[in-house]
Motif scaffolding. Structure first.
Motif, PDB file in Angstrom:
ATOM      1  N   GLN A 198       0.874  -1.277  -0.057  1.00 56.33           N
ATOM      2  CA  GLN A 198       0.131   0.050   0.005  1.00 56.33           C
ATOM      3  C   GLN A 198       0.863   1.312   0.002  1.00 56.33           C
ATOM      4  OE1 GLN A 198      -2.771   0.779  -0.539  1.00 56.33           O
ATOM      5  NE2 GLN A 198      -3.830   2.181   0.609  1.00 56.33           N
ATOM      6  N   ALA A 239      -8.266   4.756  -7.106  1.00 60.39           N
ATOM      7  CA  ALA A 239      -9.161   4.076  -6.813  1.00 60.39           C
ATOM      8  C   ALA A 239      -8.527   2.611  -6.189  1.00 60.39           C
ATOM      9  CB  ALA A 239     -10.204   3.847  -7.980  1.00 60.39           C
ATOM     10  N   THR A 240      -7.214   2.383  -6.896  1.00 56.20           N
ATOM     11  CA  THR A 240      -6.599   1.020  -6.411  1.00 56.20           C
ATOM     12  C   THR A 240      -5.791   1.397  -5.013  1.00 56.20           C
ATOM     13  OG1 THR A 240      -6.013   0.851  -8.684  1.00 56.20           O
ATOM     14  CG2 THR A 240      -4.626  -0.259  -6.845  1.00 56.20           C
ATOM     15  N   VAL A 248      -9.015   1.116  -2.606  1.00 61.13           N
ATOM     16  CA  VAL A 248      -9.503  -0.307  -2.177  1.00 61.13           C
ATOM     17  C   VAL A 248      -8.638  -1.056  -1.699  1.00 61.13           C
ATOM     18  CG1 VAL A 248     -10.466  -2.411  -3.632  1.00 61.13           C
ATOM     19  CG2 VAL A 248     -11.155  -0.109  -4.328  1.00 61.13           C
ATOM     20  N   LEU A 280      -8.994  -0.392   1.954  1.00 60.40           N
ATOM     21  CA  LEU A 280     -10.023  -1.195   2.663  1.00 60.40           C
ATOM     22  C   LEU A 280     -10.234  -2.565   2.597  1.00 60.40           C
ATOM     23  CD1 LEU A 280     -12.743   1.629   1.301  1.00 60.40           C
ATOM     24  CD2 LEU A 280     -11.653   1.128   3.653  1.00 60.40           C
ATOM     25  N   LEU A 281      -9.104  -3.175   1.590  1.00 58.67           N
ATOM     26  CA  LEU A 281      -9.113  -4.385   1.690  1.00 58.67           C
ATOM     27  C   LEU A 281      -8.278  -5.068   2.786  1.00 58.67           C
ATOM     28  CD1 LEU A 281      -9.350  -7.258   0.228  1.00 58.67           C
ATOM     29  CD2 LEU A 281      -7.240  -6.595  -1.068  1.00 58.67           C
ATOM     30  N   PHE A 297     -17.185  -3.571  -2.288  1.00 65.26           N
ATOM     31  CA  PHE A 297     -15.942  -3.166  -2.892  1.00 65.26           C
ATOM     32  C   PHE A 297     -15.996  -2.381  -4.264  1.00 65.26           C
ATOM     33  CE2 PHE A 297     -13.910  -5.931   0.304  1.00 65.26           C
ATOM     34  CZ  PHE A 297     -13.001  -4.737   0.754  1.00 65.26           C
ATOM     35  N   VAL A 298     -16.938  -2.984  -5.099  1.00 71.49           N
ATOM     36  CA  VAL A 298     -17.010  -2.354  -6.370  1.00 71.49           C
ATOM     37  C   VAL A 298     -17.413  -1.079  -6.180  1.00 71.49           C
ATOM     38  CG1 VAL A 298     -18.479  -2.439  -8.843  1.00 71.49           C
ATOM     39  CG2 VAL A 298     -17.507  -4.780  -7.396  1.00 71.49           C
ATOM     40  N   GLN A 299     -18.512  -0.838  -5.259  1.00 71.56           N
ATOM     41  CA  GLN A 299     -18.875   0.764  -5.081  1.00 71.56           C
ATOM     42  C   GLN A 299     -17.861   1.601  -4.583  1.00 71.56           C
ATOM     43  OE1 GLN A 299     -21.031   2.434  -6.222  1.00 71.56           O
ATOM     44  NE2 GLN A 299     -22.703   3.353  -4.813  1.00 71.56           N
ATOM     45  N   LEU A 300     -17.133   0.973  -3.720  1.00 76.00           N
ATOM     46  CA  LEU A 300     -15.799   1.763  -3.067  1.00 76.00           C
ATOM     47  C   LEU A 300     -15.007   2.256  -4.171  1.00 76.00           C
ATOM     48  CD1 LEU A 300     -15.451  -0.144   0.023  1.00 76.00           C
ATOM     49  CD2 LEU A 300     -16.142   2.182   0.019  1.00 76.00           C
ATOM     50  N   TYR A 301     -14.912   1.453  -5.157  1.00 79.67           N
ATOM     51  CA  TYR A 301     -13.925   1.791  -6.385  1.00 79.67           C
ATOM     52  C   TYR A 301     -14.557   2.522  -7.295  1.00 79.67           C
ATOM     53  CZ  TYR A 301     -10.980   0.931 -10.369  1.00 79.67           C
ATOM     54  OH  TYR A 301     -10.381   1.117 -11.504  1.00 79.67           O
ATOM     55  N   LEU A 320     -19.258  -1.178   4.726  1.00 77.56           N
ATOM     56  CA  LEU A 320     -18.046  -2.408   4.588  1.00 77.56           C
ATOM     57  C   LEU A 320     -17.808  -3.277   5.944  1.00 77.56           C
ATOM     58  CD1 LEU A 320     -16.060  -3.718   2.924  1.00 77.56           C
ATOM     59  CD2 LEU A 320     -14.352  -2.092   3.775  1.00 77.56           C
TER      60      LEU A 320
END
Length: 360
Positions: A140, A164-165, A168, A171-172, A208-212, A333
């Motif tokens: 990160q 975005a990467t 995400v 948050l991962l 996760f898609v929405q966070l992206y 999340l």
């Protein structure tokens, strides 16, 4: 309770509270990162110095050198020409705080981790999982600089793809820690339906898609345009000519402000609908009090988040409201991960028992 049992229980609580503290620090870092983006502060530090960069400029000469470095990038000449040193210090402190918090999280994770291993308090499978999390944390940091570097030459802001990467991945890591904490908790075994387990997993993936998508919206400043609801660009569903005018067509999903905001809205509706259906299913199937409460809290958080998203859009993204919106996204999340772990992990008491054996 015997003394050895009490000691093992204390050690287990120590591991859990350490991980909870790290998760809270990551959540705080995401919010500071959001403020850094909203205040256009992310490019104020144009060098990556993982060790020496811990200290901010301490003299007037050092402040002048930092400011001169910022003046060499396109963002200064095209957006902030004429900025004073005091104005520069404001954006500098946001970015420096964000980077310092990242370093602090690394230390707050690694040092207790090494101590717990030295004490023999962690079973091998948990150690492997925590090493992976630590490795993701190191990645990160590199991704953060990769993101910043994208805005230092030919752009006035960082790449929305890299932003975005970066978000995400953070948050991962956060979700992995939340999942791990849950697996260290004793709970009665559940026998939920396959449908409940599947929808809980789908909700995590779609969050996760929405966070992206949300990060793309932030990166493109797409929240500052099309500030109407429920219509967007004059209708609920814009024309395909407006949504897909760039070639190749898939670039619109990431570069077209209208398309990016539209997909963010549609995913919000989808998440809200699935969360409500998941709640109804949990109630009708009598899945148990914990499952129903988890589904209820998740649906409530989704409702609050959707409301905040609409308000943020209609008010053209004021910073306080945008940060609350981002904070509730972290809450959504968390609740989604907790519910999925509750339904999918099976008998996690076994892992807790292994931790107790290791602590002994």
């Amino acid at each position: 309770m015997t003394r050895p049992m009490a000691q093992k229980g204390f050690q287990l609580r120590a591991v859990r509270w350490w991980l909870i503290t790290v998760a809270l620090l990551i959540a705080a870092m995401v919010l500071v990162g959001g403020a850094t983006r909203l205040t256009e502060s992310g490019l104020s530090i144009v060098e990556w110095k993982p060790v020496t960069g811990t200290l901010p400029p301490l003299t007037q000469n050092e402040w002048s050198q930092a400011f001169e470095g910022y003046k060499k990038i396109p963002q200064y000449s095209e957006m902030n020409a004429g900025m004073t040193l005091d104005q520069f210090k404001t954006i500098f402190w946001w970015e420096w705080s964000h980077r310092l918090l990242g370093r602090f999280i690394g230390v707050a994770f690694l040092l207790p981790f090494l101590w717990f291993m030295w004490r023999g308090m962690l079973p091998s499978d948990l150690k492997r999982r925590l090493w992976i999390i630590f490795g993701l944390g190191g990645l990160q940091g590199a991704v953060g600089w990769w993101m910043v570097a994208s805005g230092l030459t030919n752009r006035v802001e960082v790449s929305q793809y890299r932003l975005a990467t970066h978000l995400v991945l953070a948050l991962l890591i956060f979700a992995a820690i939340v999942w791990t904490v849950r697996r260290l908790s004793d709970r009665p075994s559940l026998q939920p339906s396959l449908r409940l387990r599947m929808t809980s997993g789908v909700l995590v993936v779609l969050v996760f898609v929405q966070l992206y998508f949300g990060a793309l919206v932030a990166g493109l400043r797409a929240g500052k345009v099309f500030n109407t609801w429920p219509d967007i660009d004059g209708s609920f569903i814009p024309s395909s000519a407006r949504l897909f005018f760039e070639q190749p067509w898939w670039r619109n999903l990431f570069d077209n402000t209208l398309t990016v905001q539209f997909e963010h809205r549609m995913m919000a509706y989808t998440l809200f609908a699935i969360a409500i259906l998941h709640l109804i299913d949990a109630v009708v199937s009598r899945a148990g009090g914990a499952v129903v409460r988890g589904a209820l809290w998740l649906a409530a958080a989704m409702t609050l988040q959707a409301t905040l998203g609409i308000l943020t859009l209609l008010h053209e993204v004021p910073i306080p409201l945008a940060l609350v919106h981002q904070g509730v996204a972290i809450l959504v999340l968390t609740l989604a991960v907790v519910q999925a772990e509750r339904l999918m992990a099976g008998n996690t008491a076994l892992e807790r028992q292994r931790l107790r054996v290791a602590a002994g």
